[in-house]
Motif scaffolding. Structure first.
Motif, PDB file in Angstrom:
ATOM      1  N   ARG A  80       0.504  -0.990   0.096  1.00  0.00           N
ATOM      2  CA  ARG A  80      -0.081  -0.215  -0.064  1.00  0.00           C
ATOM      3  C   ARG A  80       0.931   1.905   0.172  1.00  0.00           C
ATOM      4  NH1 ARG A  80      -3.795  -2.261   4.896  1.00  0.00           N
ATOM      5  NH2 ARG A  80      -2.498  -1.368   6.022  1.00  0.00           N
ATOM      6  N   ASP A  81       0.162   1.941  -0.670  1.00  0.00           N
ATOM      7  CA  ASP A  81       1.443   3.794  -0.039  1.00  0.00           C
ATOM      8  C   ASP A  81       0.893   4.408   0.774  1.00  0.00           C
ATOM      9  OD1 ASP A  81       0.294   3.506  -2.915  1.00  0.00           O
ATOM     10  OD2 ASP A  81      -1.074   5.819  -3.008  1.00  0.00           O
ATOM     11  N   GLY A  82       2.651   4.666   1.739  1.00  0.00           N
ATOM     12  CA  GLY A  82       3.000   4.892   3.012  1.00  0.00           C
ATOM     13  C   GLY A  82       3.525   3.532   3.666  1.00  0.00           C
ATOM     14  N   ASP A  83       3.595   2.575   3.199  1.00  0.00           N
ATOM     15  CA  ASP A  83       4.322   1.398   3.708  1.00  0.00           C
ATOM     16  C   ASP A  83       6.471   1.590   2.969  1.00  0.00           C
ATOM     17  OD1 ASP A  83       1.933  -0.149   3.545  1.00  0.00           O
ATOM     18  OD2 ASP A  83       2.918  -1.639   1.968  1.00  0.00           O
ATOM     19  N   PRO A  84       6.946   1.273   4.157  1.00  0.00           N
ATOM     20  CA  PRO A  84       8.273   1.144   4.563  1.00  0.00           C
ATOM     21  C   PRO A  84       8.826   0.903   2.682  1.00  0.00           C
ATOM     22  CG  PRO A  84       7.798   0.290   5.848  1.00  0.00           C
ATOM     23  CD  PRO A  84       6.592   0.569   5.256  1.00  0.00           C
ATOM     24  N   SER A  85       9.269   2.142   2.229  1.00  0.00           N
ATOM     25  CA  SER A  85      10.568   0.833   1.262  1.00  0.00           C
ATOM     26  C   SER A  85      11.539   0.297   1.836  1.00  0.00           C
ATOM     27  CB  SER A  85      11.362   2.817   0.734  1.00  0.00           C
ATOM     28  OG  SER A  85      11.998   1.648  -0.605  1.00  0.00           O
ATOM     29  N   PRO A  86      11.607  -0.921   1.193  1.00  0.00           N
ATOM     30  CA  PRO A  86      12.406  -1.994   1.710  1.00  0.00           C
ATOM     31  C   PRO A  86      14.066  -1.538   1.624  1.00  0.00           C
ATOM     32  CG  PRO A  86      11.156  -2.290  -0.297  1.00  0.00           C
ATOM     33  CD  PRO A  86      11.328  -1.129   0.540  1.00  0.00           C
ATOM     34  N   ASP A  87      13.988   0.065   0.999  1.00  0.00           N
ATOM     35  CA  ASP A  87      15.398   0.112   1.212  1.00  0.00           C
ATOM     36  C   ASP A  87      15.853   1.072   2.217  1.00  0.00           C
ATOM     37  OD1 ASP A  87      14.189   2.422   0.314  1.00  0.00           O
ATOM     38  OD2 ASP A  87      15.637   2.676  -1.353  1.00  0.00           O
ATOM     39  N   GLY A  88      14.475   1.467   3.160  1.00  0.00           N
ATOM     40  CA  GLY A  88      15.104   1.965   4.183  1.00  0.00           C
ATOM     41  C   GLY A  88      15.514   3.258   3.884  1.00  0.00           C
ATOM     42  N   ALA A  89      14.731   3.817   2.913  1.00  0.00           N
ATOM     43  CA  ALA A  89      14.936   5.250   2.354  1.00  0.00           C
ATOM     44  C   ALA A  89      13.780   5.727   2.527  1.00  0.00           C
ATOM     45  CB  ALA A  89      15.569   5.434   1.847  1.00  0.00           C
ATOM     46  N   GLY A  90      12.674   5.709   3.152  1.00  0.00           N
ATOM     47  CA  GLY A  90      10.804   6.280   3.053  1.00  0.00           C
ATOM     48  C   GLY A  90       9.802   5.236   3.054  1.00  0.00           C
ATOM     49  N   THR A  91       9.107   6.416   1.634  1.00  0.00           N
ATOM     50  CA  THR A  91       8.521   5.410   2.012  1.00  0.00           C
ATOM     51  C   THR A  91       7.645   4.888   0.583  1.00  0.00           C
ATOM     52  OG1 THR A  91       6.333   7.605   1.840  1.00  0.00           O
ATOM     53  CG2 THR A  91       6.603   6.369   4.208  1.00  0.00           C
ATOM     54  N   LEU A  92       6.632   4.218   0.535  1.00  0.00           N
ATOM     55  CA  LEU A  92       6.081   4.035  -1.411  1.00  0.00           C
ATOM     56  C   LEU A  92       5.170   4.469  -1.556  1.00  0.00           C
ATOM     57  CD1 LEU A  92       6.997   0.252  -0.985  1.00  0.00           C
ATOM     58  CD2 LEU A  92       8.466   1.529  -1.749  1.00  0.00           C
ATOM     59  N   VAL A  93       5.154   4.838  -3.190  1.00  0.00           N
ATOM     60  CA  VAL A  93       3.693   5.436  -3.533  1.00  0.00           C
ATOM     61  C   VAL A  93       3.564   3.928  -4.855  1.00  0.00           C
ATOM     62  CG1 VAL A  93       4.069   7.933  -3.077  1.00  0.00           C
ATOM     63  CG2 VAL A  93       5.015   6.867  -4.410  1.00  0.00           C
ATOM     64  N   SER A  94       2.070   4.086  -5.098  1.00  0.00           N
ATOM     65  CA  SER A  94       2.252   3.084  -6.063  1.00  0.00           C
ATOM     66  C   SER A  94       1.791   3.525  -7.446  1.00  0.00           C
ATOM     67  CB  SER A  94       1.170   2.090  -5.926  1.00  0.00           C
ATOM     68  OG  SER A  94      -0.037   2.581  -5.721  1.00  0.00           O
ATOM     69  N   ALA A  95       1.578   3.260  -8.168  1.00  0.00           N
ATOM     70  CA  ALA A  95       1.250   3.015 -10.456  1.00  0.00           C
ATOM     71  C   ALA A  95       1.257   2.542 -10.825  1.00  0.00           C
ATOM     72  CB  ALA A  95       1.780   4.973 -10.625  1.00  0.00           C
ATOM     73  N   ARG A  96       0.481   2.569 -11.402  1.00  0.00           N
ATOM     74  CA  ARG A  96       0.490   1.559 -13.265  1.00  0.00           C
ATOM     75  C   ARG A  96       0.970   1.687 -13.859  1.00  0.00           C
ATOM     76  NH1 ARG A  96      -2.703  -1.011 -11.022  1.00  0.00           N
ATOM     77  NH2 ARG A  96      -3.221  -2.560 -12.621  1.00  0.00           N
ATOM     78  N   GLY A  97       1.870   0.366 -14.352  1.00  0.00           N
ATOM     79  CA  GLY A  97       2.373   0.124 -15.873  1.00  0.00           C
ATOM     80  C   GLY A  97       1.997  -0.731 -17.016  1.00  0.00           C
ATOM     81  N   ILE A  98       2.365  -0.315 -17.749  1.00  0.00           N
ATOM     82  CA  ILE A  98       2.026  -1.613 -18.827  1.00  0.00           C
ATOM     83  C   ILE A  98       3.891  -2.124 -18.996  1.00  0.00           C
ATOM     84  CG2 ILE A  98       1.596  -2.536 -21.702  1.00  0.00           C
ATOM     85  CD1 ILE A  98       0.440   0.170 -21.663  1.00  0.00           C
ATOM     86  N   GLU A  99       4.497  -3.886 -19.006  1.00  0.00           N
ATOM     87  CA  GLU A  99       5.516  -4.728 -18.897  1.00  0.00           C
ATOM     88  C   GLU A  99       5.398  -4.194 -20.972  1.00  0.00           C
ATOM     89  OE1 GLU A  99       7.692  -8.302 -19.252  1.00  0.00           O
ATOM     90  OE2 GLU A  99       5.940  -8.500 -18.112  1.00  0.00           O
ATOM     91  N   ILE A 100       7.159  -3.829 -21.220  1.00  0.00           N
ATOM     92  CA  ILE A 100       6.774  -3.404 -22.304  1.00  0.00           C
ATOM     93  C   ILE A 100       8.690  -4.027 -22.240  1.00  0.00           C
ATOM     94  CG2 ILE A 100       6.048  -1.188 -23.114  1.00  0.00           C
ATOM     95  CD1 ILE A 100       8.039   0.272 -21.712  1.00  0.00           C
ATOM     96  N   GLY A 101       9.149  -4.867 -22.021  1.00  0.00           N
ATOM     97  CA  GLY A 101      10.718  -5.842 -21.860  1.00  0.00           C
ATOM     98  C   GLY A 101      10.658  -5.654 -20.323  1.00  0.00           C
TER      99      GLY A 101
END
Length: 589
Positions: free
Chosen positions: A407-428
């Motif tokens: 979820r948005d606001g979860d801690p980043s795995p690298d410990g540097a802040g929090t996460l925000v989400s977005a959507r994308g289409i895999e192209i590679g």
């Protein structure tokens, strides 16, 4: 050579197709670039094929630039190699399987690791032959359960897949980085907005894996990033930061309570806040204090169904994509009423860790469920829950699993802040496959020291036909498509918007002059009204539209930049080609 719309195999549509869900699907059909022939199957008409070929050429140039050699395998492939790697089973229902008249099994290739590996094994035997990089641009097949969004998710599609072969891991890492850099050049040339995210390897296997995702609201992939650090990952690849274990000493013993009509997390939390529970004095009980236990059945390829339970904080839902990635290549299903009836120790809505482990059900928990954490969870009897069940003291899980939503606001795995989400289409997608496939086929070559060396591989894919739709998604407006010049079917769209014979002759001459300058010219010489021609020009989306109309009498033509919307007048002068030179400069700028 000038292409005349009066001769072009093209019909534009005024209305959106009834089944079109996303802008690219609507516009590519309306503009006559593609036509559907069946679920997930499309024909490429002349304009669409020109875009596809332009994308292919850019991909080909960048692959050759990093040392790639192009080959081409058949799409119809024998079962044997895929049986060796277990992917005949692992691909499940997404694989198109068929038999020939002699009852031999074949498949329509979804990807070609096996064939590339066997081909290299058959041709090369010495370390001196490596490194080696081969690629192809070819049609692939996957039996999508729900084809959707036009060519974004079809059953037949064009891919570039390249494969590297090296005698050591250092070589693999070098060519992996070369592909990473080449992909960035490709997508920059195509005018695609994208992000690079950490990913899971799935059925491909291997270790390091990254995806290139085109940013789009219609994308099926959810990714997260940390604005503070630049960390980015597909949600399937996010590793949950686990809290530090907590001390167990002094924690109260678990206590079972009667909790009628609390089969959901919401009703359980409501009961807990009315029950005045010990340990919660002065604070509200939330869903995060509860431990939700979800039971499903899983089956490894070729195996039997087995029960698996997943424990996660009650404020989190199971993310199907993360669960699927965590269990891959096994398939899974959630239990139905008949399954619960077969396993009476599972008290639906009141499942707890103790009955699961007492009955030999493998129990995996979310990484947040660490030693010393205390939970409200099911007591394995209808209408009863236990409060204060402590991980590491009262139950010990069999391991962890990344299955809960990110979820948005979860801690980043690298410990540097929090996460925000977005959507994308895999192209590679790029993979460091390692030795999965060379181990399967025993691909050894003679090393420099005279001893056998097992080759290591990389696999690198680009969705070529999907990119047509991706570019259309990112580059359109309410009027139609707006192709970047690098992929547009034509450089210039000349519209004759005047029935005056002098203007028509001037337009023909201007088109010829532009053609001599090396530009790809589409000339609308039809007898249709100017309004129809303008609408078609905007729908088709060439980068530059040149209108030869009423201004011709005053010695000017109108030049429109379809990409920016800018319009300017260009003097025809003595009609000897000055306008063509100026337009050519604009196009090439």
């Amino acid at each position: 050579m000038i292409t005349r719309m009066s001769e072009l195999f093209l019909r534009t549509l005024r209305d959106d197709p009834a089944d079109a869900e996303v802008p690219s699907h609507k516009l590519l059909i309306r503009a006559g670039y593609i036509r559907p022939v069946g679920p997930g199957l499309y024909s490429w008409l002349p304009l669409g094929l020109r875009v596809l070929r332009n994308i292919e050429e850019i991909v080909r140039q960048e692959m050759v630039a990093i040392g790639g050699q192009e080959i081409l395998f058949p799409a119809l492939l024998p079962r044997g190699p895929y049986e060796t790697t277990n992917r005949w089973s692992e691909y499940g229902d997404t694989l198109f399987r068929l038999k020939d008249r002699r009852d031999n099994d074949y498949l329509l290739g979804p990807t070609h690791e096996e064939l590339f590996t066997l081909t290299v094994k058959g041709e090369y035997s010495s370390y001196k032959d490596f490194p080696l990089l081969l690629f192809q641009i070819q049609t692939k097949y996957r039996d999508e359960a729900r084809p959707r969004a036009g060519i974004l998710r079809g059953r037949e599609f064009v891919m570039k897949d390249s494969y590297s072969f090296d005698v050591d891991d250092a070589g693999l890492k070098a060519v992996y980085q070369a592909h990473r850099d080449a992909y960035q050049r490709i997508f920059d040339r195509l005018g695609v907005r994208y992000v690079i995210v950490s990913a899971v390897s799935g059925a491909m296997g291997g270790s390091a894996s990254e995806e290139f995702l085109a940013e789009s609201e219609v994308g099926e992939d959810t990714f997260v990033r940390c604005p503070e650090s630049g960390y980015a990952a597909n949600v399937e690849a996010v590793v949950t930061p686990a809290p530090e274990p907590r001390p167990i000493d002094g924690l109260p013993e678990p206590k079972v309570y009667d909790t009628p009509d609390t089969a959901t997390i919401a009703t359980l939390v409501d009961w807990a806040n009315r029950a005045d529970l010990p340990g919660f004095e002065g604070r509200e009980v939330t869903a995060a204090d509860t431990l939700k236990n979800v039971v499903l059945k899983v089956r490894e390829p070729g195996g039997d169904w087995e029960l698996l339970a997943i424990g996660l904080p009650g404020d989190r839902e199971v993310d199907d994509k993360r669960l699927g990635a965590a269990l891959d290549p096994a398939e899974y299903e959630f239990l139905d009423d008949a399954d619960f009836a077969r396993h009476p120790f599972l008290a639906k809505g009141y499942i707890g860790p103790k009955a699961l482990q007492a009955n030999g059900v493998r129990y995996l928990v979310d990484p947040r469920v660490v030693t010393g954490t205390s939970w409200i969870t099911g007591a394995d009897e209808p209408g009863r829950h236990v409060v204060g069940l402590v991980a590491g003291r009262d139950f010990t899980p069999d391991g962890t699993i990344e299955a809960a939503e990110v979820r948005d606001g979860d801690p980043s795995p690298d410990g540097a802040g929090t996460l925000v989400s977005a959507r994308g289409i895999e192209i590679g997608h790029i993979f460091q496959l390692g030795r999965k496939y060379t181990d399967a086929f025993n691909v050894d070559v003679l090393g420099e020291d005279g001893k056998p060396v097992r080759l290591t591989m990389g696999s690198y894919g680009i969705g070529v036909s999907r990119l047509v739709a991706v570019i259309a998604e990112q580059h359109h407006d309410e009027l139609g498509l707006r192709w970047p010049s690098s992929v547009a079917p034509f450089d210039v769209h000349v519209v004759i918007a005047n029935k005056d014979s002098a203007a028509r002759a001037g337009a023909e001459q201007l088109a010829a002059d532009l053609d001599r300058l090396g530009l790809q010219v589409l000339l609308d010489d039809r007898t249709a009204s100017p309004g129809v021609k303008f609408k078609d020009a905007e729908l088709l989306g060439m980068p530059w539209i040149v209108v030869v109309g009423r201004g011709w009498a005053n010695g000017v033509v109108e030049v429109r930049n379809r990409f920016t919307g800018e319009t300017r007048e260009v003097a025809v002068a003595d009609r000897s080609g000055d306008a063509a030179a100026e337009i050519g400069d604009l196009v090439r700028a």
